[in-house]
Write a protein that holds these residues in place. Structure first.
Motif, PDB file in Angstrom:
ATOM      1  N   ALA A  79       8.264 -66.626 -15.622  1.00 42.62           N
ATOM      2  CA  ALA A  79       7.437 -67.820 -15.663  1.00 42.62           C
ATOM      3  C   ALA A  79       7.251 -68.227 -14.451  1.00 42.62           C
ATOM      4  CB  ALA A  79       7.666 -68.777 -16.719  1.00 42.62           C
ATOM      5  N   LYS A  80       6.176 -68.742 -13.935  1.00 43.75           N
ATOM      6  CA  LYS A  80       5.625 -69.380 -12.746  1.00 43.75           C
ATOM      7  C   LYS A  80       4.842 -70.618 -12.996  1.00 43.75           C
ATOM      8  CE  LYS A  80       3.169 -67.436  -9.871  1.00 43.75           C
ATOM      9  NZ  LYS A  80       2.526 -66.408  -8.582  1.00 43.75           N
ATOM     10  N   GLU A  81       5.080 -71.725 -12.616  1.00 44.15           N
ATOM     11  CA  GLU A  81       4.244 -73.040 -12.564  1.00 44.15           C
ATOM     12  C   GLU A  81       3.321 -73.026 -11.587  1.00 44.15           C
ATOM     13  OE1 GLU A  81       3.132 -75.991 -15.762  1.00 44.15           O
ATOM     14  OE2 GLU A  81       4.864 -74.598 -15.756  1.00 44.15           O
ATOM     15  N   ARG A  82       2.055 -73.032 -11.604  1.00 45.86           N
ATOM     16  CA  ARG A  82       1.264 -73.554 -10.566  1.00 45.86           C
ATOM     17  C   ARG A  82       1.166 -75.064 -10.726  1.00 45.86           C
ATOM     18  NH1 ARG A  82      -1.774 -69.193 -12.583  1.00 45.86           N
ATOM     19  NH2 ARG A  82      -1.658 -67.137 -11.216  1.00 45.86           N
ATOM     20  N   LEU A  83       1.426 -75.598  -9.198  1.00 43.84           N
ATOM     21  CA  LEU A  83       1.050 -77.285  -9.041  1.00 43.84           C
ATOM     22  C   LEU A  83       0.217 -77.405  -7.828  1.00 43.84           C
ATOM     23  CD1 LEU A  83       4.950 -78.199  -9.155  1.00 43.84           C
ATOM     24  CD2 LEU A  83       3.331 -78.086 -10.840  1.00 43.84           C
ATOM     25  N   ALA A  84      -0.616 -78.564  -8.375  1.00 49.03           N
ATOM     26  CA  ALA A  84      -1.419 -79.235  -7.251  1.00 49.03           C
ATOM     27  C   ALA A  84      -0.657 -80.092  -6.828  1.00 49.03           C
ATOM     28  CB  ALA A  84      -2.769 -79.558  -7.813  1.00 49.03           C
ATOM     29  N   ILE A  85      -0.640 -80.238  -5.508  1.00 47.79           N
ATOM     30  CA  ILE A  85      -0.055 -81.491  -4.701  1.00 47.79           C
ATOM     31  C   ILE A  85      -0.815 -82.283  -3.749  1.00 47.79           C
ATOM     32  CG2 ILE A  85       2.372 -80.726  -5.217  1.00 47.79           C
ATOM     33  CD1 ILE A  85       2.400 -79.767  -2.244  1.00 47.79           C
ATOM     34  N   ALA A  86      -0.457 -83.252  -3.387  1.00 43.50           N
ATOM     35  CA  ALA A  86      -1.290 -83.874  -2.121  1.00 43.50           C
ATOM     36  C   ALA A  86      -0.464 -83.586  -0.898  1.00 43.50           C
ATOM     37  CB  ALA A  86      -1.410 -85.606  -2.238  1.00 43.50           C
ATOM     38  N   GLU A  87      -1.273 -83.740   0.275  1.00 43.95           N
ATOM     39  CA  GLU A  87      -0.683 -83.420   1.644  1.00 43.95           C
ATOM     40  C   GLU A  87       0.607 -84.238   1.486  1.00 43.95           C
ATOM     41  OE1 GLU A  87      -1.892 -82.752   6.260  1.00 43.95           O
ATOM     42  OE2 GLU A  87      -3.432 -83.508   4.584  1.00 43.95           O
ATOM     43  N   HIS A  88       0.686 -85.619   1.296  1.00 46.81           N
ATOM     44  CA  HIS A  88       1.776 -86.516   1.528  1.00 46.81           C
ATOM     45  C   HIS A  88       2.902 -86.522   0.285  1.00 46.81           C
ATOM     46  CE1 HIS A  88      -1.209 -88.965  -0.473  1.00 46.81           C
ATOM     47  NE2 HIS A  88      -0.404 -89.509  -0.980  1.00 46.81           N
ATOM     48  N   SER A  89       2.801 -85.532  -0.699  1.00 49.46           N
ATOM     49  CA  SER A  89       3.626 -85.500  -1.797  1.00 49.46           C
ATOM     50  C   SER A  89       5.052 -85.330  -1.111  1.00 49.46           C
ATOM     51  CB  SER A  89       3.013 -84.497  -2.996  1.00 49.46           C
ATOM     52  OG  SER A  89       1.934 -84.874  -3.299  1.00 49.46           O
ATOM     53  N   HIS A  90       6.083 -85.880  -1.719  1.00 52.20           N
ATOM     54  CA  HIS A  90       7.260 -85.723  -1.094  1.00 52.20           C
ATOM     55  C   HIS A  90       8.014 -84.504  -1.656  1.00 52.20           C
ATOM     56  CE1 HIS A  90      11.495 -86.618   0.010  1.00 52.20           C
ATOM     57  NE2 HIS A  90      11.005 -87.672   0.772  1.00 52.20           N
ATOM     58  N   PRO A  91       8.467 -83.688  -0.561  1.00 50.46           N
ATOM     59  CA  PRO A  91       9.215 -82.461  -1.348  1.00 50.46           C
ATOM     60  C   PRO A  91      10.118 -82.534  -2.040  1.00 50.46           C
ATOM     61  CG  PRO A  91       8.864 -82.448   1.372  1.00 50.46           C
ATOM     62  CD  PRO A  91       8.448 -83.660   0.674  1.00 50.46           C
TER      63      PRO A  91
END
Length: 522
Positions: A66-78
């Protein structure tokens, strides 16, 4: 609560099982994305997703992996992205998207869940504890929900939605059995949601807290100001007004962008055609005289004047080696021009301290100005002071509330200015309206982006009256607005209605929209 372990770098981006590192984010592209997976919505709290701007774009399973695709913002913390993968127990793939759009999608995704904040808000009862919590709140970031109560979250969501729609105003209107939440988008008021009537008082109390207003005083109208941010890239100034009504206090919030990019920097962006622009700037370039911009409230007069002042400030020093001293007196100062690097001094009316348009203008004239902008000519004293300033070697800009350009002449006379003074000082009058523009992407049929209206954005419709010798002579002998209007047409002036119909013929707007805005104008 999701733990926050220190993320360790992945040694193999294709490994399965719990995520142990981050995959290099993909750049956002315009494509239809899959809805969030059920596992994501069940395991990742809304507050966490909203605070860190992370949202599933679906799960993919292939040969037991399984693989989850995530949308994040440029400043989302790693670390937050890493923890999301750890909580889901699968490998993740990320892509960077616009933070405002992402926050909107997060709200929509969790709104369909029975555990969402909608239930929390619907069951909210007004208590002293919630009001005290609102009083203690200091974080004004609309993207942050940590530690905020349900009413605070609801007001933030309303403001965020209004900002996302590029609304100019947000209305909270209590009725007998409900509360209407409405926004004004492109000049048109739209109802976006209804809430239980019991939420009216706590909503208005929260809004008053934001504006540093007296929440205990509910019998008189109040005004306030606040500033909110959306992440770190967008700041919005709020002008708040409350008014007691039969069913409780109502509130109206005006949203004003504070960034320099919020305003057009050239006349093409205003929608002004080349001929009108050249004639208008010809008069705006003179060393003296008065130039008026007319129209009803919300017709873009201030934006036109700010654009003109910017043009003058940028132009000064390039032709003759000298700079211009440009000053304004406004009520209130809507946008700080100095933040855009424009050397303009702005003053504000303060009636409590005796600073009116007339008195402020008199003080400005002692500051050796070359160009003066008076926010509005409302009374005889201001009109006479502005006229005298224009006759003594100053270039004066101001606004009037009139239906068309020719009516500005008779309006000045009605305010008590002698016709011969109007004749000697008036240089040009620019009348304008704003019409909605057709949404080109859906060809005006209506889509999700334009909220089904078929329109997206607005452009200005202009009518320019240039005071030539014939019009000057007519004004001096007390001509009526009709006579001035006829002389202007003979000189080539295009009426507001005709200018709107021209835009409709070109497909910029529609005839229905042009008639709606310009109905009754000749």
């Amino acid at each position: 609560m999701i733990p926050h372990p220190t993320p360790q770098p992945a040694t193999d981006s294709s490994m399965t099982g719990a995520a142990t590192g981050l995959v290099e984010p993909k750049k956002a592209v315009n494509e239809r994305v899959a809805p969030p997976s059920a596992e994501f919505l069940a395991r990742i709290p809304r507050d966490f997703a909203r605070r860190h701007l992370v949202l599933s774009e679906g799960r993919e399973e292939h040969e037991g992996t399984a693989k989850e695709r995530l949308a994040i913002a440029e400043h989302s913390h790693p670390a937050a992205v890493h923890n999301t993968g750890t909580a889901l127990g699968v490998r993740i793939e990320t892509r960077v998207v616009d933070p405002e759009e992402l926050a909107r999608r997060i709200d929509a995704a969790y709104a369909e869940s029975p555990d969402s904040d909608a239930v929390e808000v619907a069951t909210f009862a007004e208590t002293a504890e919630e009001i005290e919590r609102a009083l203690a709140l200091s974080d004004q970031d609309l993207l942050s929900t940590a530690g905020k109560g349900p009413v605070v979250k609801l007001v933030d969501a309303m403001l965020f939605e209004a900002a996302g729609r590029d609304a100019s105003d947000l209305h909270v209107q209590p009725l007998a059995d409900q509360v209407l939440i409405r926004v004004r988008v492109d000049g048109v008021l739209q109802t976006v949601r209804t809430l239980p009537s019991r939420l009216a008082a706590p909503l208005v109390s929260r809004i008053k807290v934001m504006g540093r207003m007296d929440i205990a005083e509910k019998r008189i109208a109040q005004d306030g100001r606040a500033t909110v941010s959306i992440g770190s890239g967008r700041t919005i100034d709020l002008r708040i007004s409350t008014l007691p009504t039969t069913y409780g206090e109502r509130a109206v919030i005006r949203l004003l962008e504070t960034e320099s990019t919020a305003h057009p920097v050239d006349f093409d962006a205003l929608g002004m055609d080349e001929r009108t622009r050249d004639l208008f700037l010809g008069r705006a370039s003179r060393s003296s005289g008065i130039v008026l911009v007319t129209g009803p409230t919300g017709s873009g007069k201030t934006t036109t004047l700010y654009t003109t002042l910017r043009w003058l400030a940028a132009r000064s020093g390039k032709l003759d080696g000298g700079d211009l001293n440009i000053m304004t007196i406004e009520d209130p100062v809507e946008y700080e021009l100095s933040t855009a690097g424009v050397a303009i001094s702005q003053a504000q009316v303060n009636t409590k301290k005796g600073v009116t348009f007339a008195s402020g203008l008199r003080h400005i004239l002692r500051q050796d100005p070359d160009v003066v902008m008076v926010g509005e000519i409302r009374d005889k004293e201001t009109a006479q002071t502005a006229i005298q300033a224009s006759l003594t070697g100053h270039l004066v800009f101001s606004t009037l509330h009139t239906n068309d350009a020719a009516s500005a002449v008779t309006r000045l006379v009605d305010l008590g200015v002698e016709p011969y003074l109007v004749s000697a000082s008036l240089s040009a009058v620019l009348a304008q309206r704003l019409v909605r523009t057709r949404h080109s992407e859906c060809e005006g049929d209506g889509c999700e982006r334009c909220f089904g209206s078929g329109y997206l954005g607005r452009t200005a419709v202009f009518e320019l009256l240039v005071v030539d010798d014939a019009i000057q002579e007519a004004i001096g002998r007390g001509a009526t607005a009709g006579e001035v209007r006829r002389l202007a047409r003979c000189a080539g002036s295009v009426s507001l209605r005709d200018a709107g119909l021209i835009l409709a013929e070109r497909g910029v707007t529609t005839r229905v929209e042009a008639e709606r805005v310009l109905l009754g104008l000749s």
